[in-house]
Every structure is written in structure tokens, then in C-alpha cells.
Design a protein around this motif. Sequence first.
Motif, mmCIF file in Angstrom:
data_model
loop_
_atom_site.group_PDB
_atom_site.id
_atom_site.type_symbol
_atom_site.label_atom_id
_atom_site.label_comp_id
_atom_site.label_asym_id
_atom_site.label_seq_id
_atom_site.Cartn_x
_atom_site.Cartn_y
_atom_site.Cartn_z
ATOM 1 N N VAL A 171 17.718 37.613 -28.329
ATOM 2 C CA VAL A 171 19.027 36.968 -28.285
ATOM 3 C C VAL A 171 20.060 37.981 -28.762
ATOM 4 C CG1 VAL A 171 20.482 35.079 -29.145
ATOM 5 C CG2 VAL A 171 18.041 34.682 -28.743
ATOM 6 N N LEU A 172 21.233 37.986 -28.128
ATOM 7 C CA LEU A 172 22.354 38.834 -28.549
ATOM 8 C C LEU A 172 23.418 37.955 -29.196
ATOM 9 C CD1 LEU A 172 24.154 41.380 -28.639
ATOM 10 C CD2 LEU A 172 24.817 40.870 -26.273
ATOM 11 N N VAL A 173 23.892 38.373 -30.372
ATOM 12 C CA VAL A 173 24.953 37.650 -31.085
ATOM 13 C C VAL A 173 26.164 38.560 -31.222
ATOM 14 C CG1 VAL A 173 25.637 36.724 -33.332
ATOM 15 C CG2 VAL A 173 23.442 36.077 -32.329
ATOM 16 N N LEU A 174 27.343 38.024 -30.870
ATOM 17 C CA LEU A 174 28.611 38.750 -30.971
ATOM 18 C C LEU A 174 29.490 38.043 -31.999
ATOM 19 C CD1 LEU A 174 29.317 39.215 -27.133
ATOM 20 C CD2 LEU A 174 28.162 40.812 -28.685
ATOM 21 N N VAL A 188 25.076 34.538 -27.779
ATOM 22 C CA VAL A 188 25.796 33.591 -28.635
ATOM 23 C C VAL A 188 26.968 34.343 -29.259
ATOM 24 C CG1 VAL A 188 25.672 32.075 -30.653
ATOM 25 C CG2 VAL A 188 23.672 32.326 -29.144
ATOM 26 N N ALA A 189 28.142 33.723 -29.317
ATOM 27 C CA ALA A 189 29.319 34.432 -29.827
ATOM 28 C C ALA A 189 30.283 33.484 -30.521
ATOM 29 C CB ALA A 189 30.039 35.145 -28.679
ATOM 30 N N VAL A 190 31.129 34.071 -31.371
ATOM 31 C CA VAL A 190 32.315 33.394 -31.898
ATOM 32 C C VAL A 190 33.514 34.292 -31.605
ATOM 33 C CG1 VAL A 190 31.085 32.179 -33.734
ATOM 34 C CG2 VAL A 190 32.076 34.438 -34.201
ATOM 35 N N GLY A 213 47.803 34.243 -27.537
ATOM 36 C CA GLY A 213 48.005 32.817 -27.295
ATOM 37 C C GLY A 213 47.284 32.305 -26.064
ATOM 38 N N ALA A 214 46.244 33.013 -25.651
ATOM 39 C CA ALA A 214 45.492 32.625 -24.447
ATOM 40 C C ALA A 214 44.049 32.305 -24.786
ATOM 41 C CB ALA A 214 45.566 33.752 -23.412
ATOM 42 N N VAL A 215 43.817 31.767 -25.976
ATOM 43 C CA VAL A 215 42.450 31.564 -26.449
ATOM 44 C C VAL A 215 41.669 30.605 -25.555
ATOM 45 C CG1 VAL A 215 43.030 29.707 -28.060
ATOM 46 C CG2 VAL A 215 41.040 31.153 -28.494
ATOM 47 N N GLU A 216 42.327 29.614 -24.983
ATOM 48 C CA GLU A 216 41.622 28.674 -24.100
ATOM 49 C C GLU A 216 41.140 29.379 -22.835
ATOM 50 O OE1 GLU A 216 43.884 25.193 -23.308
ATOM 51 O OE2 GLU A 216 43.935 24.556 -25.415
ATOM 52 N N GLN A 217 41.968 30.251 -22.290
ATOM 53 C CA GLN A 217 41.554 31.003 -21.100
ATOM 54 C C GLN A 217 40.426 31.972 -21.426
ATOM 55 O OE1 GLN A 217 45.959 31.859 -20.361
ATOM 56 N NE2 GLN A 217 45.064 32.230 -18.356
ATOM 57 N N VAL A 218 40.549 32.667 -22.553
ATOM 58 C CA VAL A 218 39.491 33.595 -22.979
ATOM 59 C C VAL A 218 38.173 32.842 -23.156
ATOM 60 C CG1 VAL A 218 38.708 35.039 -24.912
ATOM 61 C CG2 VAL A 218 41.042 35.278 -24.028
ATOM 62 N N THR A 219 38.256 31.680 -23.805
ATOM 63 C CA THR A 219 37.065 30.862 -24.014
ATOM 64 C C THR A 219 36.440 30.438 -22.694
ATOM 65 O OG1 THR A 219 37.871 30.047 -26.147
ATOM 66 C CG2 THR A 219 36.236 28.690 -25.016
ATOM 67 N N ASP A 220 37.266 29.959 -21.772
ATOM 68 C CA ASP A 220 36.754 29.497 -20.472
ATOM 69 C C ASP A 220 36.077 30.630 -19.709
ATOM 70 O OD1 ASP A 220 37.646 26.943 -20.959
ATOM 71 O OD2 ASP A 220 39.460 27.134 -19.743
ATOM 72 N N ILE A 221 36.674 31.795 -19.717
ATOM 73 C CA ILE A 221 36.120 32.941 -18.983
ATOM 74 C C ILE A 221 34.744 33.294 -19.524
ATOM 75 C CG2 ILE A 221 36.379 35.435 -18.604
ATOM 76 C CD1 ILE A 221 39.473 34.835 -18.543
ATOM 77 N N LEU A 222 34.617 33.354 -20.828
ATOM 78 C CA LEU A 222 33.345 33.748 -21.426
ATOM 79 C C LEU A 222 32.283 32.667 -21.256
ATOM 80 C CD1 LEU A 222 34.666 35.552 -24.618
ATOM 81 C CD2 LEU A 222 33.791 36.578 -22.512
ATOM 82 N N ARG A 223 32.673 31.418 -21.388
ATOM 83 C CA ARG A 223 31.689 30.348 -21.193
ATOM 84 C C ARG A 223 31.230 30.274 -19.741
ATOM 85 N NH1 ARG A 223 34.089 25.737 -25.387
ATOM 86 N NH2 ARG A 223 32.963 26.555 -27.201
ATOM 87 N N GLN A 224 32.138 30.510 -18.816
ATOM 88 C CA GLN A 224 31.753 30.527 -17.404
ATOM 89 C C GLN A 224 30.806 31.691 -17.106
ATOM 90 O OE1 GLN A 224 35.352 30.438 -15.030
ATOM 91 N NE2 GLN A 224 36.015 28.502 -15.949
ATOM 92 N N HIS A 240 27.222 31.493 -24.898
ATOM 93 C CA HIS A 240 27.241 30.315 -25.772
ATOM 94 C C HIS A 240 28.312 30.564 -26.835
ATOM 95 C CE1 HIS A 240 23.454 28.629 -24.185
ATOM 96 N NE2 HIS A 240 23.052 29.885 -24.107
ATOM 97 N N LEU A 241 29.561 30.302 -26.502
ATOM 98 C CA LEU A 241 30.671 30.559 -27.414
ATOM 99 C C LEU A 241 30.801 29.367 -28.350
ATOM 100 C CD1 LEU A 241 32.833 32.668 -28.022
ATOM 101 C CD2 LEU A 241 34.362 31.444 -26.495
ATOM 102 N N ARG A 242 30.503 29.587 -29.621
ATOM 103 C CA ARG A 242 30.482 28.511 -30.605
ATOM 104 C C ARG A 242 31.789 28.474 -31.384
ATOM 105 N NH1 ARG A 242 27.270 25.307 -28.519
ATOM 106 N NH2 ARG A 242 28.345 26.433 -26.860
ATOM 107 N N ASP A 243 32.330 27.284 -31.533
ATOM 108 C CA ASP A 243 33.567 27.085 -32.291
ATOM 109 C C ASP A 243 33.447 25.770 -33.045
ATOM 110 O OD1 ASP A 243 36.113 27.310 -33.293
ATOM 111 O OD2 ASP A 243 37.095 26.600 -31.467
ATOM 112 N N GLY A 244 32.628 25.787 -34.096
ATOM 113 C CA GLY A 244 32.330 24.565 -34.823
ATOM 114 C C GLY A 244 31.210 23.781 -34.186
ATOM 115 N N GLU A 245 30.310 24.491 -33.504
ATOM 116 C CA GLU A 245 29.206 23.847 -32.807
ATOM 117 C C GLU A 245 27.909 24.592 -33.099
ATOM 118 O OE1 GLU A 245 32.424 23.406 -29.264
ATOM 119 O OE2 GLU A 245 31.318 25.200 -29.810
ATOM 120 N N ALA A 246 26.803 23.934 -32.754
ATOM 121 C CA ALA A 246 25.485 24.547 -32.901
ATOM 122 C C ALA A 246 24.772 24.518 -31.554
ATOM 123 C CB ALA A 246 24.666 23.803 -33.946
#
Length: 250
Positions: free
Chosen positions: A49-52, A80-82, A91-102, A106-112
Motif C-alpha cells: 500500500v502507498l500512503v501520501l 491512501v492519501a490526505v 480554493g479549488a480543494v473540491e476539484q482537487v479531491t474529485d480528480i484524485l478520487r476519480q 482513497h483520499l481520506r478527510d475524516g474517514e476510514a
Amino acid sequence: MADELETASPKAENGSALKVAAIGDLHVGKEDQASYRDLFGEMSRAAQVLVLTGDLTNLGKPREAEILAEELRACTIPVVAVLGNHDYESGAVEQVTDILRQAGVHLRDGEATEIHEVGFVGVKGFVGGFGSRMLGSFGEPAIKSMVAESVNEAMRLENAMRQVRAKRTLVVLHYAPVVETVEGEPLEIFPFLGSSRLAETIDRFQVSAVVHGHAHRGAYEGRTPGGASVYNVAMHVAKPTGRPYAVLEI
């Protein structure tokens, strides 16, 4: 890297140790910067597993996230990343998140999430300082707001920890939970590198290890007051592997 690759990558069997490669602060920026493809390929061979640990991009721009997503195609293991503070800059965190999740991260933000019988819990964390010198909620509204954000991140970490059912857990942060792993940085910026509130939360649970980044000139290893091992895996920090990444057995 994507979910379907999890079944194809080597697994820890019957509770045997899972090898995790961990690295932070890639700061992926312009297209003409050095490629991480070879490094991602190397880490795929070294671990399961790779963690960022955040600051995946330099300025939090969607194009930077797209470049990282392209680079991660060389990775053949789950990722897995945060996010880190740099990933919020534009101010584009939602777009950055969507790109990486797509891209399968596994971009975690208060999740397991559980991979190969190990729970991976992730939050960004926040500033606040350490121990008896930790910033308190007193005085100007701006200070109270800052402390409230620090407390909120610790609470989100606790909520994520309660989701874990696995017997082994790796906590993934950007900001440091202990002062030991930021030592080497200028004393004046210690309060901006992490918060003991994160460690207080971690010590309420059984945790196998903690990884974070952010402190480029910090130290590799420390422990929470409760004894959990903490590793600063920012790519600039010297590690036992002699490489920019750490390899942990969880």
C-alpha cells in the motif's frame, strides 16, 4: 492503484505484517518538474500500500492534481492519501479531491478505509502547538476561530477512528501530532507545524502507527504520550530506507 488493483496486489495473509510505503510533501507543480513515475513504480515493488501524507500539489490547482493523477498510473498498489495546507491554496480543494478520487486514490478527510485487514484513518490536522504551550481559546475571535479549527480536526479524527473495525490501524495526517518529529525546524514555527490535540485523540485508541508530513526539516521518528509510534515521512526527511519514502510494517 484503483480499487480493482487491490485484489491483484500482494496481501498480508492471516494477520501477517502489511508493508506500507509512506511519503509526503510531493508538491507536484508545473508540467516541467521532475517526474515521480519511477519513484511510484519503485514504491509499488517495495510495499503493498502507498500512503501520501499531504501537500500533494504545490498550489492546490486542479491541473497539478491532474498531473499527479497521471503520474500515479505507474503505481500498481492501493493509494491512501490526505490533503495538506498547500492543497487548499487556490480554493479549488473540491476539484482537487474529485480528480484524485476519480484516479482511484482513497483520499481520506475524516474517514476510514480498510485495505488488507488494516484500517487507514486520515485527516489533514491543523496547527495549534504542543504540550503545555498549545494555543488556548482565549482573546480575539481570530484566535478562538483558529483553536476551534484545531479542535474540529481532532474531533473528526476521533469520529473516523470509531469507524475502524480492523485490529491494526495506521493514522495518516499532514500536520504533526507530536513535537519530536518537528524538531529541526525553527522554534518560532513549531506551533504552525501541528498540534498535541491530535495525539490526545490518537491515544484514546489502539493504533499501530502514525505518519505525517509538513515538517520538511523535522525528525523521522517520535512517540505520542501514550506510546504510539509517529513517523515524519515528508520526502525531505532522512529515513532508514535511504530513499525519499519510508517503508513500515503494520
